[in-house]
Design a protein around this motif. Sequence first.
Motif, short mmCIF file in Angstrom:
data_model
loop_
_atom_site.label_atom_id
_atom_site.label_comp_id
_atom_site.label_asym_id
_atom_site.label_seq_id
_atom_site.Cartn_x
_atom_site.Cartn_y
_atom_site.Cartn_z
N THR A 140 49.09 -4.44 9.71
CA THR A 140 49.99 -5.58 9.95
C THR A 140 51.38 -5.31 9.37
O THR A 140 52.38 -5.82 9.89
CB THR A 140 49.43 -6.88 9.34
N GLU A 143 43.32 -19.54 17.45
CA GLU A 143 43.94 -20.31 16.38
C GLU A 143 42.90 -20.59 15.31
O GLU A 143 41.79 -21.00 15.60
CB GLU A 143 44.52 -21.62 16.88
N LYS A 157 42.41 -22.60 11.60
CA LYS A 157 43.00 -23.60 10.72
C LYS A 157 42.22 -23.64 9.42
O LYS A 157 41.01 -23.81 9.41
CB LYS A 157 43.00 -24.98 11.38
N SER A 177 47.72 -23.56 9.67
CA SER A 177 47.27 -22.99 10.94
C SER A 177 47.71 -21.54 11.05
O SER A 177 48.82 -21.19 10.64
CB SER A 177 47.85 -23.80 12.11
N PHE A 178 46.83 -20.73 11.59
CA PHE A 178 47.11 -19.31 11.80
C PHE A 178 46.87 -19.03 13.28
O PHE A 178 45.73 -19.08 13.73
CB PHE A 178 46.21 -18.44 10.93
N ASP A 212 48.18 -16.21 15.05
CA ASP A 212 48.46 -14.84 15.47
C ASP A 212 47.60 -13.90 14.63
O ASP A 212 47.16 -14.24 13.53
CB ASP A 212 49.95 -14.50 15.33
N ARG A 221 48.44 -12.84 10.76
CA ARG A 221 48.11 -13.84 9.74
C ARG A 221 46.59 -14.02 9.61
O ARG A 221 46.09 -14.25 8.51
CB ARG A 221 48.76 -15.18 10.10
N ILE A 222 45.87 -13.91 10.70
CA ILE A 222 44.42 -14.06 10.63
C ILE A 222 43.80 -12.94 9.80
O ILE A 222 42.95 -13.17 8.93
CB ILE A 222 43.81 -14.08 12.05
N ARG A 232 45.34 -11.09 7.55
CA ARG A 232 45.79 -11.23 6.16
C ARG A 232 45.01 -12.33 5.45
O ARG A 232 44.64 -12.17 4.28
CB ARG A 232 47.29 -11.54 6.14
N LEU A 233 44.78 -13.43 6.12
CA LEU A 233 43.98 -14.50 5.53
C LEU A 233 42.59 -13.98 5.17
O LEU A 233 42.06 -14.27 4.10
CB LEU A 233 43.86 -15.68 6.49
N PHE A 238 52.39 -15.66 4.23
CA PHE A 238 52.04 -16.41 5.44
C PHE A 238 53.20 -17.25 5.96
O PHE A 238 53.06 -17.92 6.98
CB PHE A 238 50.82 -17.30 5.15
#
Length: 479
Positions: free
Chosen positions: A276, A380, A382, A391-392, A394, A397-398, A400-401, A426
């Motif tokens: 990423t 998406e 959340k 909310s994520f 993309d 971000r998903i 990384r979360l 984020f």
Amino acid sequence: MSGSNTNELLRAALNAGRVPSSSGRSTSGNRSSRKATPKSPRSVAASRDVSDNEEDFDDAASMASDDTWVINETSEETAEDVAMENTDNWQDTLQSALDTLGEKRVGTRERGLATVAQVMAHVYVGEAMEGRRLASLESLKKCAKTAKSQIEGMLALRGIALWFINFGVDASANEYTEVKVFLKALARDKHLSPHVRVMALAALGVASFVSGADYNDAAEVLKFVGDWFIHPDAPRAEDDDEDFEQEESEEEEEELELAPAAVMRQALETYGLLMTVVVDANARVAEKMFDRAFDAHLEALAADSIEVRLAAAQNFALMHSELSRQENGRFEFDRQDELVGTLSAIKHQSSKRHGRRDTHAQRSAVRGVLQTIENGEAPELKLAFRGRSVSFADWPRILRLHAFRAVLGGGINRQFVDNPLLGQVFEVVFDTGADDMGSSEARMVVSPNSTLAKARAVNMRKKREARHSSRALENDDSD
């Protein structure tokens, strides 16, 4: 040490990270997932109940689908989580725990490490404990290097990952480099348990993501992960691209082996996390690196472990979405038809081999990946907790979360509010003007396009640039 105490320490070491199960896949402790009644054709809520059975939870179901998923972190909190967040004397607790890391008894060190991990996961300690920043890192490194038990090694490595989340933005080049070198060695050591190697790879990814000077650092670690774990049989190119520095390793002659399923899964997830960074900074380098890993990712889609498959699938989705964005059009892999065919076959796979729950999780996640590759739409996700939500929508971000949540576990809700690093990563900021965490009324998150969110993102980039400049000066001085 009693069996109950050992189990508690093991849970503290693993936390939200997964461990190899008897079936060969990885599982997450103390949780299960359930898909709720759809609210609309594009919105599905998923609630997750607390369970004592580590086999019940499949994190893949919560990470990606073609619908909107809601992860309710509050439902996963333990009594210890709530107690730690509400305590006023966490500094004394952390200080006392750090002081035990030099004790001779391994059980004493294990209990101290478990407390360190609990505090650093649930409380942002970066500012209040600045005076113990270096000493705490040295203590954690020593425990990881000389661990006398699997639990001590796992707890120490998780502690290092948490250290970088709390202090890593200000880490010096030497601090980061020293940690990186020994984390690589632990991850490669086939004599260590898969549990420890998984933690080493997870900590390596977080450390590089947070404290790397720029995308060159991420690319170097990404290349290491690819060469040693994902495609170890591929030729090692010494000068693949002049745009990033290649590490010259004396261990090139070591015997390579296929990694256990849990280690392979973590390698793929660490690879995705660092990609990423690389793909955002230099799409050409990222595409060239992924080309070398393409075949290995395709093979991983046929692995027995569902989580290995899904980690590989999500990396495909990341690359497709980000290269499409960089090109301002629809990117296609050279063997896209083969990839889509393989993913479609996985999506329709029978539940006889892995069970209904696992197959359902696989189907949901792969559906989201196919939606990205075929239609250019990301799922998406959340994250909801205590009247707040993020909310994520993309893949960067998903992924990384996923990495941060694996380290922080139930502490991610508090860290999202208090730790500026997560706001920078984020690009979201909580409205904490009325900090009523118990309110049932959702409080909005500041938009990623807001002035404050952009300022935090710029601040993080400036810190990376400052570290890069500092490292260049250090290199010049050494010359």
